[in-house]
Design a protein around this motif. Structure first.
Motif, PDB file in Angstrom:
ATOM      1  N   ASP A 176       6.670  -0.558 -12.259  1.00  0.00           N
ATOM      2  CA  ASP A 176       7.682   0.316 -11.456  1.00  0.00           C
ATOM      3  C   ASP A 176       7.943  -0.925 -10.736  1.00  0.00           C
ATOM      4  OD1 ASP A 176       8.158   2.309  -9.536  1.00  0.00           O
ATOM      5  OD2 ASP A 176       5.905   3.281  -8.859  1.00  0.00           O
ATOM      6  N   ARG A 205      11.794   2.103  -7.055  1.00  0.00           N
ATOM      7  CA  ARG A 205      10.385   2.133  -7.132  1.00  0.00           C
ATOM      8  C   ARG A 205      10.318   3.594  -7.579  1.00  0.00           C
ATOM      9  NH1 ARG A 205       6.985   0.230  -3.404  1.00  0.00           N
ATOM     10  NH2 ARG A 205       4.679   1.500  -3.902  1.00  0.00           N
ATOM     11  N   ARG A 212       3.728   7.044 -14.001  1.00  0.00           N
ATOM     12  CA  ARG A 212       3.340   7.485 -15.035  1.00  0.00           C
ATOM     13  C   ARG A 212       4.208   8.155 -16.513  1.00  0.00           C
ATOM     14  NH1 ARG A 212      -1.753   8.997 -12.193  1.00  0.00           N
ATOM     15  NH2 ARG A 212      -3.131   6.526 -12.206  1.00  0.00           N
ATOM     16  N   ASP A 228      -5.133   2.477 -14.435  1.00  0.00           N
ATOM     17  CA  ASP A 228      -5.131   1.295 -13.714  1.00  0.00           C
ATOM     18  C   ASP A 228      -4.734   0.042 -14.958  1.00  0.00           C
ATOM     19  OD1 ASP A 228      -4.656   2.943 -12.058  1.00  0.00           O
ATOM     20  OD2 ASP A 228      -6.396   2.676  -9.977  1.00  0.00           O
ATOM     21  N   SER A 229      -3.915  -0.921 -13.819  1.00  0.00           N
ATOM     22  CA  SER A 229      -3.727  -2.261 -14.222  1.00  0.00           C
ATOM     23  C   SER A 229      -4.417  -3.251 -13.585  1.00  0.00           C
ATOM     24  CB  SER A 229      -2.228  -2.416 -13.774  1.00  0.00           C
ATOM     25  OG  SER A 229      -1.609  -2.533 -12.551  1.00  0.00           O
ATOM     26  N   HIS A 230      -5.921  -3.086 -12.797  1.00  0.00           N
ATOM     27  CA  HIS A 230      -6.903  -3.997 -12.438  1.00  0.00           C
ATOM     28  C   HIS A 230      -8.198  -3.776 -13.449  1.00  0.00           C
ATOM     29  CE1 HIS A 230      -4.979  -1.132  -9.731  1.00  0.00           C
ATOM     30  NE2 HIS A 230      -6.299  -0.611  -9.785  1.00  0.00           N
ATOM     31  N   GLY A 313      -7.358   8.274 -12.110  1.00  0.00           N
ATOM     32  CA  GLY A 313      -6.604   6.514 -12.833  1.00  0.00           C
ATOM     33  C   GLY A 313      -6.516   6.347 -14.198  1.00  0.00           C
ATOM     34  N   GLY A 336      -1.218   8.684  -4.719  1.00  0.00           N
ATOM     35  CA  GLY A 336      -1.805   9.897  -3.753  1.00  0.00           C
ATOM     36  C   GLY A 336      -1.678  11.737  -4.106  1.00  0.00           C
ATOM     37  N   GLU A 338      -1.929  13.160  -6.837  1.00  0.00           N
ATOM     38  CA  GLU A 338      -1.803  13.631  -8.053  1.00  0.00           C
ATOM     39  C   GLU A 338      -2.996  13.931  -8.847  1.00  0.00           C
ATOM     40  OE1 GLU A 338      -2.273  10.820  -7.921  1.00  0.00           O
ATOM     41  OE2 GLU A 338      -3.202  10.090  -9.936  1.00  0.00           O
ATOM     42  N   ARG A 366     -10.365  -1.501  -4.623  1.00  0.00           N
ATOM     43  CA  ARG A 366      -9.320  -2.444  -3.267  1.00  0.00           C
ATOM     44  C   ARG A 366      -9.638  -2.304  -2.178  1.00  0.00           C
ATOM     45  NH1 ARG A 366      -4.359  -3.872  -6.730  1.00  0.00           N
ATOM     46  NH2 ARG A 366      -4.299  -1.210  -6.574  1.00  0.00           N
ATOM     47  N   TYR A 371       0.631  -3.442  -2.289  1.00  0.00           N
ATOM     48  CA  TYR A 371       1.776  -3.178  -2.424  1.00  0.00           C
ATOM     49  C   TYR A 371       2.730  -1.870  -1.322  1.00  0.00           C
ATOM     50  CZ  TYR A 371      -0.742   0.758  -4.280  1.00  0.00           C
ATOM     51  OH  TYR A 371      -1.325   1.721  -4.532  1.00  0.00           O
TER      52      TYR A 371
HETATM   53  O1  LR7 Z   1       4.105   2.574  -5.981  1.00  0.00           O
HETATM   54  C1  LR7 Z   1       3.390   2.927  -6.806  1.00  0.00           C
HETATM   55  N1  LR7 Z   1       3.468   2.588  -8.282  1.00  0.00           N
HETATM   56  C2  LR7 Z   1       2.549   1.857  -9.169  1.00  0.00           C
HETATM   57  O2  LR7 Z   1       2.772   1.946 -10.499  1.00  0.00           O
HETATM   58  C3  LR7 Z   1       1.097   2.480  -6.315  1.00  0.00           C
HETATM   59  C4  LR7 Z   1       0.836   2.388  -7.254  1.00  0.00           C
HETATM   60  N2  LR7 Z   1       0.974   1.949  -8.964  1.00  0.00           N
HETATM   61  C5  LR7 Z   1       0.247   1.723  -9.701  1.00  0.00           C
HETATM   62  C6  LR7 Z   1      -1.032   0.531  -9.605  1.00  0.00           C
HETATM   63  O3  LR7 Z   1      -0.031  -1.223  -8.981  1.00  0.00           O
HETATM   64  C7  LR7 Z   1      -1.930   0.724 -10.089  1.00  0.00           C
HETATM   65  O4  LR7 Z   1      -1.340   0.458 -10.953  1.00  0.00           O
HETATM   66  O5  LR7 Z   1      -0.943   2.595  -9.916  1.00  0.00           O
HETATM   67  C8  LR7 Z   1      -2.129   1.997  -9.990  1.00  0.00           C
HETATM   68  C9  LR7 Z   1      -2.751   3.222  -9.698  1.00  0.00           C
HETATM   69  O6  LR7 Z   1      -2.632   2.111  -7.641  1.00  0.00           O
HETATM   70  P1  LR7 Z   1      -3.580   2.056  -7.237  1.00  0.00           P
HETATM   71  O7  LR7 Z   1      -4.869   1.047  -8.164  1.00  0.00           O
HETATM   72  O8  LR7 Z   1      -3.584   0.711  -5.772  1.00  0.00           O
HETATM   73  O9  LR7 Z   1      -4.883   3.429  -6.915  1.00  0.00           O
HETATM   74  P2  LR7 Z   1      -6.201   3.417  -6.490  1.00  0.00           P
HETATM   75  O10 LR7 Z   1      -7.191   2.294  -7.240  1.00  0.00           O
HETATM   76  O11 LR7 Z   1      -6.629   3.368  -4.885  1.00  0.00           O
HETATM   77  O12 LR7 Z   1      -6.028   4.977  -6.371  1.00  0.00           O
HETATM   78  C10 LR7 Z   1      -6.715   6.234  -7.208  1.00  0.00           C
HETATM   79  O13 LR7 Z   1      -6.406   7.416  -6.209  1.00  0.00           O
HETATM   80  C11 LR7 Z   1      -4.473   6.828  -6.861  1.00  0.00           C
HETATM   81  C12 LR7 Z   1      -4.150   8.423  -6.057  1.00  0.00           C
HETATM   82  O14 LR7 Z   1      -2.443   8.388  -6.598  1.00  0.00           O
HETATM   83  C13 LR7 Z   1      -4.220   6.794  -8.655  1.00  0.00           C
HETATM   84  O15 LR7 Z   1      -4.203   8.376  -9.238  1.00  0.00           O
HETATM   85  C14 LR7 Z   1      -5.432   6.111  -8.754  1.00  0.00           C
HETATM   86  O16 LR7 Z   1      -5.136   5.791 -11.069  1.00  0.00           O
HETATM   87  C15 LR7 Z   1      -6.388   5.749  -8.267  1.00  0.00           C
HETATM   88  N3  LR7 Z   1      -7.165   5.514  -9.061  1.00  0.00           N
HETATM   89  C16 LR7 Z   1      -8.529   5.488  -9.635  1.00  0.00           C
HETATM   90  O17 LR7 Z   1      -8.631   6.770 -10.122  1.00  0.00           O
HETATM   91  C17 LR7 Z   1      -9.704   4.278 -10.484  1.00  0.00           C
HETATM   92  C18 LR7 Z   1     -10.563   4.582  -9.493  1.00  0.00           C
HETATM   93  C19 LR7 Z   1     -10.616   4.332  -8.267  1.00  0.00           C
HETATM   94  C20 LR7 Z   1     -11.413   5.782  -7.769  1.00  0.00           C
HETATM   95  C21 LR7 Z   1     -12.171   7.260  -6.927  1.00  0.00           C
END
Ligand code: LR7
Ligand code: MN
Length: 581
Positions: A176, A205, A212, A228-230, A313, A336, A338, A366, A371
């Motif tokens: 992204d 971005r 997704r 998610d990527s971690h 995620g 957020g 979604e 985290r 980002y």
């Molecule tokens: O602009 C962006 N572009 C991206 O590609 C912002 C993020 N991302 C990617 C990012 O690199 C990551 O791989 O999107 C993924 C999710 O972002 P995170 O890891 O910052 O999100 P999070 O783990 O803090 O937040 C949770 O809520 C989010 C709300 O939008 C998403 O749904 C995440 O997927 C979600 N994560 C989980 O469900 C893992 C368990 C966390 C809990 C509870």
């Protein structure tokens, strides 16, 4: 006590419903499953072997064995087997310096093998579960922005190593618009050794929601699996998810999300029987099923758990079904909300969300996003949630706005974008109401449509407010009189049918107006002026900074506005019934 019992019944009903629904899957497939117990019927099922020791048998794949836990490439490496890793004394500073690259221990992540073993945390009873041998294939989609290199690799390796090759159609990495060039170049080179990995680069971005969607658009697997990527996928993570989707394509299956500790990178297993829920104003959370519910329904720790909402995620969804549902609202930005949107859409339009305890994936939680948000984070999330509320919550959207989001209603200040497509989609899909969702999917949710209702009694006058022929007056309290029944709404309006109590802008006198949620001069706070008191007494006009209170006028039988005075009984009001503490 009675309330408590009612609550209990509700929960029991829910779980019963859940269990019934489990058996309501596609009838053909159910038949198929029953038939399978007869040895003559052809389709074979493969057992997912569960071995609860730390170590699992390795596979035979030459480059990356299916699972490397028995003889990991580097058995002595730190963090191996998911154990806590320690930063050497001399490296503390470096560790701290690198923390903000990902808001977790980036230094340690780099020391830990990209293909480390982690403990097999599946419940013992998972070993009794069988899956079909003709499961659909999946495309795994990771989208990321400036993800930490070592963590991104570990995520990909965990999928490559622990997914049966015939079920893994491809891994799609959606970049992204990461800002680090090194990440870009290195990734191309590194991933070129894995034919199944595809990289997609967005030219600007988009945020995780549209990223997704970009991944989904090119996916060719029958099922989409978003991660998610971690993360680190655990042993046998994929089959139980695909099995659920295969049994009923409207089931959306989530793994149990375990914790990769952000400080020592250890893999921590989480408690069983947790489900995803939300609280107002649409805040995601986890909630554990009570002992009682578990016992009464004889729930095994491997039984799927139905969730009112998903974390967001990590989930598998039938690709065609995802498109039938209209995917995500593409108007959602960055991050957020979604997860709420998709969850409501799934449930209200005929699907189901489940956590599958035999599928486990670790995730680094985290404290901060590593980002940048193109706009302010809070504003982005609020706007996303307002879109979700407007499309899906029906009359309950007041509960969302009323829990601290009044300001979002001022559409002159906050542009939440066009919703026509989303509203049309909901009509086209003939989705059920939010009330249905609350009653059937999440009956434990506290969702009163107003904050208080009934008579509005004045302590000084010992009479009740009445509204007759368009005039506000006082009357002897009488619950049977429509003219005395009011609501105090979530928007803090004092409402009787279409009329609301307001204040004339010039004369500062009390008037009646058509109710309008966007008008702040119709909002009345109901609270005590004595700081520690829990009693709700004074009705305070919100939009006047000086704090003006509604007061019963002793002589004229009317009401007026006065400076607030905690001791004045003529300013104290009580409703017959309160729904908030
Ligand atoms: O602009 C962006 N572009 C991206 O590609 C912002 C993020 N991302 C990617 C990012 O690199 C990551 O791989 O999107 C993924 C999710 O972002 P995170 O890891 O910052 O999100 P999070 O783990 O803090 O937040 C949770 O809520 C989010 C709300 O939008 C998403 O749904 C995440 O997927 C979600 N994560 C989980 O469900 C893992 C368990 C966390 C809990 C509870
Ligand atoms: Mn995450």
């Amino acid at each position: 006590e009675k309330e408590h019992l009612k609550e209990k019944d509700k929960i029991v009903n829910l779980v019963n419903k859940q269990n019934n629904a489990h058996n309501k899957s596609d009838p053909d497939k159910m038949k198929d499953q029953v038939l399978l117990t007869l040895p003559t019927v052809v389709p074979q099922r493969v057992e997912i072997k569960t071995n609860l020791s730390r170590v699992r048998k390795s596979g035979t794949h030459r480059v990356m064995p299916l699972d490397m836990t028995e003889k990991p490439r580097d058995g002595g490496a730190i963090g191996q087997f998911g154990l806590p890793a320690v930063v050497p004394i001399g490296k503390q500073e470096e560790m701290r310096g690198r923390w903000n690259e990902g808001h977790f221990n980036v230094y340690l992540s780099e020391q830990i093998p990209v293909d480390r073993a982690i403990p097999d945390t599946r419940p013992q009873t998972c070993s009794e579960n069988l899956v079909h041998d003709n499961l659909p294939t999946t495309s795994v989609i990771f989208c990321f922005v400036d993800e930490v290199w070592s963590t991104l690799l570990r995520s990909v390796h965990s999928v490559l190593n622990r997914s049966p090759p015939h079920l893994l159609k491809e891994i799609i990495l959606v970049d992204d618009f990461s800002s680090k060039d090194s990440l870009k170049d290195n990734l191309d080179v590194y991933m070129s050794q894995f034919p199944k990995v595809r990289i997609i680069r967005l030219k600007e971005r988009q945020g995780l929601i549209r990223a997704r969607l970009a991944g989904a658009a090119v996916a060719t697997g029958e099922v989409l699996t978003f991660l998610d990527s971690h993360i680190e996928c655990n042993v046998g993570w994929l089959e139980p998810l695909l099995e659920r989707v295969y049994m009923d394509r409207r089931k959306v299956a989530c793994p149990v999300i375990e914790v990769i500790n952000d400080k020592d990178m250890s893999y921590v297993l989480v408690d069983n029987f947790q489900r995803g829920i939300f609280k107002w104003p649409l805040v995601f959370g986890w909630s554990t099923l009570s002992e009682e519910v578990i016992k009464m329904n004889k729930l095994k720790d491997s039984d799927p758990i139905r969730c009112p909402v998903m974390a967001g995620g990590l989930f598998s969804i039938d690709r065609k079904y995802f498109y039938e549902l209209g995917t995500y609202d593409p108007g959602l930005d960055v991050w957020g909300g979604e997860n709420m949107e998709l969850s409501f859409k799934i449930w209200m339009c005929g699907g189901e969300i489940e956590i599958i305890p035999c599928s486990r994936v670790g995730h680094i939680f985290r404290s901060e996003n590593p980002y940048k948000f193109p706009k302010n984070k809070q504003k982005t999330v609020e706007r996303n949630l307002a879109r979700v509320a407007e499309v899906w919550l029906d009359e309950y959207k007041e509960l969302f706005y009323g829990h601290g989001y009044h300001h979002l209603l001022d559409r002159k200040l906050i542009d939440i974008g066009n919703l026509t497509d989303q509203i049309q989609l909901r009509q086209k899909l003939k989705c059920k109401s939010f009330r249905w969702y609350l009653e059937n999917v999440y009956p434990e949710m506290d969702a009163p449509l107003v904050r208080a209702q009934g008579l509005i009694f004045n302590l000084g006058a010992r009479k009740c407010l009445a509204l007759e022929k368009g005039i506000i007056s006082f009357d002897t309290c009488d619950l049977s009189k429509q003219s005395q029944l009011f609501n105090h709404t979530w928007m803090r309006l004092l409402q009787q049918q279409q009329s609301c109590i307001g204040v004339h802008s010039l004369r500062a006198s009390v008037t009646l107006e058509p109710c309008d949620n966007t008008k702040s001069h119709l909002r009345w706070l109901h609270k005590s002026l004595i700081p520690s008191s829990a009693l709700m007494e004074h009705l305070i006009l919100q939009h006047i900074p000086k704090r003006t209170c509604l007061e019963a006028a002793t002589h004229s039988e009317g009401i007026r506005l006065s400076d607030c005075d905690p001791g004045n009984r003529f300013q104290k009001w009580h409703f017959t019934q309160y729904f908030t503490p």
